[in-house]
Write an enzyme that holds these catalytic residues in place. Structure first.
Site, PDB file in Angstrom:
ATOM      1  N   SER A  84       4.451  -2.544 -59.952  1.00 57.28           N
ATOM      2  CA  SER A  84       4.095  -1.128 -60.082  1.00 57.28           C
ATOM      3  C   SER A  84       5.183  -0.355 -60.810  1.00 57.28           C
ATOM      4  O   SER A  84       6.367  -0.682 -60.706  1.00 57.28           O
ATOM      5  CB  SER A  84       3.894  -0.538 -58.675  1.00 57.28           C
ATOM      6  OG  SER A  84       3.824   0.866 -58.727  1.00 57.28           O
ATOM      7  N   TYR A 101       7.425   0.990 -49.502  1.00 55.60           N
ATOM      8  CA  TYR A 101       6.414   0.334 -50.355  1.00 55.60           C
ATOM      9  C   TYR A 101       7.035   0.016 -51.717  1.00 55.60           C
ATOM     10  O   TYR A 101       6.996  -1.130 -52.173  1.00 55.60           O
ATOM     11  CB  TYR A 101       5.180   1.228 -50.535  1.00 55.60           C
ATOM     12  CG  TYR A 101       4.370   0.842 -51.749  1.00 55.60           C
ATOM     13  CD1 TYR A 101       4.463   1.582 -52.933  1.00 55.60           C
ATOM     14  CD2 TYR A 101       3.574  -0.285 -51.732  1.00 55.60           C
ATOM     15  CE1 TYR A 101       3.767   1.196 -54.061  1.00 55.60           C
ATOM     16  CE2 TYR A 101       2.864  -0.676 -52.862  1.00 55.60           C
ATOM     17  CZ  TYR A 101       2.972   0.075 -54.029  1.00 55.60           C
ATOM     18  OH  TYR A 101       2.283  -0.323 -55.147  1.00 55.60           O
ATOM     19  N   LYS A 145       8.100  -3.771 -53.738  1.00 48.90           N
ATOM     20  CA  LYS A 145       7.753  -4.225 -55.094  1.00 48.90           C
ATOM     21  C   LYS A 145       9.015  -4.659 -55.842  1.00 48.90           C
ATOM     22  O   LYS A 145       9.033  -5.671 -56.533  1.00 48.90           O
ATOM     23  CB  LYS A 145       7.049  -3.095 -55.881  1.00 48.90           C
ATOM     24  CG  LYS A 145       5.647  -2.784 -55.404  1.00 48.90           C
ATOM     25  CD  LYS A 145       4.716  -3.981 -55.552  1.00 48.90           C
ATOM     26  CE  LYS A 145       3.306  -3.672 -55.073  1.00 48.90           C
ATOM     27  NZ  LYS A 145       2.422  -4.863 -55.090  1.00 48.90           N
TER      28      LYS A 145
HETATM   29  C1  WQD Z   1      -1.054  11.052 -58.478  1.00 49.28           C
HETATM   30  C2  WQD Z   1      -0.687  12.525 -58.681  1.00 49.28           C
HETATM   31  C3  WQD Z   1       0.213  13.619 -56.738  1.00 49.28           C
HETATM   32  C4  WQD Z   1      -3.424  13.441 -54.332  1.00 49.28           C
HETATM   33  C5  WQD Z   1       0.817   5.880 -56.001  1.00 49.28           C
HETATM   34  C6  WQD Z   1       1.773   4.727 -55.840  1.00 49.28           C
HETATM   35  C7  WQD Z   1       1.555   3.736 -56.958  1.00 49.28           C
HETATM   36  C8  WQD Z   1       0.121   3.311 -56.931  1.00 49.28           C
HETATM   37  C9  WQD Z   1      -0.773   4.534 -57.160  1.00 49.28           C
HETATM   38  C10 WQD Z   1      -0.330   1.421 -55.502  1.00 49.28           C
HETATM   39  C11 WQD Z   1       0.630  12.897 -58.005  1.00 49.28           C
HETATM   40  C12 WQD Z   1      -1.114  14.229 -57.152  1.00 49.28           C
HETATM   41  C13 WQD Z   1      -2.504  13.293 -55.356  1.00 49.28           C
HETATM   42  C14 WQD Z   1      -3.889  14.739 -53.997  1.00 49.28           C
HETATM   43  C15 WQD Z   1      -2.506  15.668 -55.720  1.00 49.28           C
HETATM   44  N1  WQD Z   1      -0.207   2.739 -55.676  1.00 49.28           N
HETATM   45  N2  WQD Z   1      -2.061  14.384 -56.032  1.00 49.28           N
HETATM   46  N3  WQD Z   1      -3.414  15.801 -54.707  1.00 49.28           N
HETATM   47  O1  WQD Z   1       1.592   8.781 -56.092  1.00 49.28           O
HETATM   48  O2  WQD Z   1       1.341   8.563 -58.635  1.00 49.28           O
HETATM   49  O3  WQD Z   1       1.116   6.553 -57.210  1.00 49.28           O
HETATM   50  O4  WQD Z   1      -0.510   5.418 -56.064  1.00 49.28           O
HETATM   51  O5  WQD Z   1      -0.171   0.542 -56.278  1.00 49.28           O
HETATM   52  O6  WQD Z   1       2.379   2.627 -56.756  1.00 49.28           O
HETATM   53  O7  WQD Z   1       3.082   5.219 -55.947  1.00 49.28           O
HETATM   54  O8  WQD Z   1      -0.667   8.280 -57.155  1.00 49.28           O
HETATM   55  O9  WQD Z   1      -2.912   9.242 -56.932  1.00 49.28           O
HETATM   56  O10 WQD Z   1      -1.285   9.486 -54.988  1.00 49.28           O
HETATM   57  O11 WQD Z   1      -0.926  10.794 -57.071  1.00 49.28           O
HETATM   58  O12 WQD Z   1      -2.087  16.656 -56.343  1.00 49.28           O
HETATM   59  O13 WQD Z   1      -4.726  14.946 -53.067  1.00 49.28           O
HETATM   60  O14 WQD Z   1      -1.684  13.328 -58.060  1.00 49.28           O
HETATM   61  O15 WQD Z   1       1.137  14.625 -56.367  1.00 49.28           O
HETATM   62  O16 WQD Z   1       1.289  13.825 -58.843  1.00 49.28           O
HETATM   63  P1  WQD Z   1       0.937   8.143 -57.267  1.00 49.28           P
HETATM   64  P2  WQD Z   1      -1.508   9.439 -56.464  1.00 49.28           P
END
Ligand code: WQD
Length: 344
Positions: free
Chosen positions: A127, A152, A156
């Protein structure tokens, strides 16, 4: 028929889409999955799409004896794609020992069994989280690995080191580490897609559940970041494009095309999109208005990251092809299908 591939976590979101692409490419597939975050119905869905039912063994990769029985039963597993892992950033902070045990011991079990059963190589689901907040964007594979923001993310990083150390110790296995950015979307048939348990932590499932009325409002976690519109930037990659990268990696291993015993590739589009830009793209590409509010930042979020995919494009020979509009439409179609089928 081409060789047999073992796919751990093959009933999960990325795993299931990868099984479809492996079968489309002529590979035989054995899925090993403990169904802790997915359903056996996904095996039916895969068969519905490709017309080929993959072999399926319900098993936890922590079960060394059980895993060895699978290797012995199928005999000619040529390579592995290892998806099976716990992957919720927030949960990992609450339950670090579960994450370290699950994510590290599962990989160790596989690496121990591979030479014994002449399994040539492993494609590992890594990741972009290993980079933390990169100093330089877009981020390349040789960017420094920073201290992980969560257990997490740390698993990785440690997984990658375990693979390097195993190879350095003289193990004959080959490995390709794929560092994903943000996988989103669903299969164009809407037969398989992302099925988060409970309240979605990731942006797109929460967004589409809001759009269909399951959630009242989407919270945007902060608009005071140092980005053009203040919201966080990510590299959102279509899940089918991501799945295809795994098939290219398996081909590369089995056709002896690797330049080194362990190779690393960023699997992203090379395009950064902010949360607010993504919401706008969703509304424009689906015609569905989204109810959202700006709230405070989410702990652990990095500000901005997107890939430099040149190495994957030029060395691996893979490139993301699907537009963000088509990807968001696929996510929406999937959410509508879940509603039609009375699932959500
Ligand atoms: C994306 C953006 C949030 C939810 C994580 C893991 C990564 C992979 C994917 C497993 C961020 C914003 C989110 C919400 C929001 N996981 N957001 N409101 O955190 O980039 O990555 O998930 O493999 O390894 O780190 O993904 O989709 O949670 O967030 O504003 O209700 O959306 O702040 O900027 P993230 P995400």
């Amino acid at each position: 028929m081409k060789e047999r591939i073992l796919v751990t976590g093959g009933t999960g979101f990325i795993g299931s889409h990868t099984v479809v692409e492996l079968q489309n490419s002529g590979y035989e597939v054995v899925i090993v999955d403990n169904l802790s975050n997915s359903s056996a119905d996904v095996v039916d869905g895969i068969e519905k799409i490709t017309g080929i039912r993959p072999d399926f063994e319900q098993l936890d990769c922590l079960d060394f004896e059980g895993l060895e029985k699978v290797f012995a039963k199928y005999g000619n597993i040529k390579s592995i794609i290892h998806f099976a892992a716990s992957k919720a950033v927030g949960e990992s902070v609450q339950k670090p020992l579960m994450y370290y045990r699950n994510n590290l011991v599962s990989l160790i079990n596989l690496l121990e069994l591979m030479p014994k059963y002449n399994v040539k190589g492993i494609v590992f689901s890594s990741s972009c989280t290993v980079y933390g907040q990169p100093d330089v964007l877009p981020v390349t594979e040789d960017a420094p690995i920073k201290k992980a923001e969560s257990p997490y993310g740390n698993t990785k990083q440690i997984n990658e080191e375990i693979i390097y150390d195993t190879v350095k110790s003289g193990s004959p296995i080959q490995a390709i580490l794929l560092r994903y950015f943000n996988p989103i979307g669903a299969h164009p048939t809407a037969i398989i897609g992302e099925m988060p348990n409970g309240v979605p932590q990731n942006l797109i499932p929460f967004l589409t559940q809001t759009a269909i009325g399951i959630r009242e409002k989407l919270s945007v976690f902060g608009d005071d970041y140092n980005t053009p519109d203040g919201s966080c930037i990510r590299d959102y990659i279509n899940v089918v494009d991501l799945a295809k990268a795994h098939v290219v990696a398996i081909d590369r291993i089995l056709q002896d095309k690797q330049n080194e015993q362990v190779e690393v590739f960023n699997i992203g589009t090379g395009r950064g999109l902010s949360v607010l830009e993504l919401i706008q793209a969703f509304e424009e590409s689906t015609g569905v208005k989204l109810n959202y509010q700006i709230v405070g930042r989410r702990a652990g979020d990095i500000e901005q990251v997107w890939a430099n995919p040149d190495k994957a494009n030029n060395v691996l020979g893979w490139k993301a092809e699907t537009s963000i509009e088509d990807t968001l439409r696929s996510a929406w179609r999937w959410q509508q299908k879940l509603r039609e089928d009375g699932i959500q």
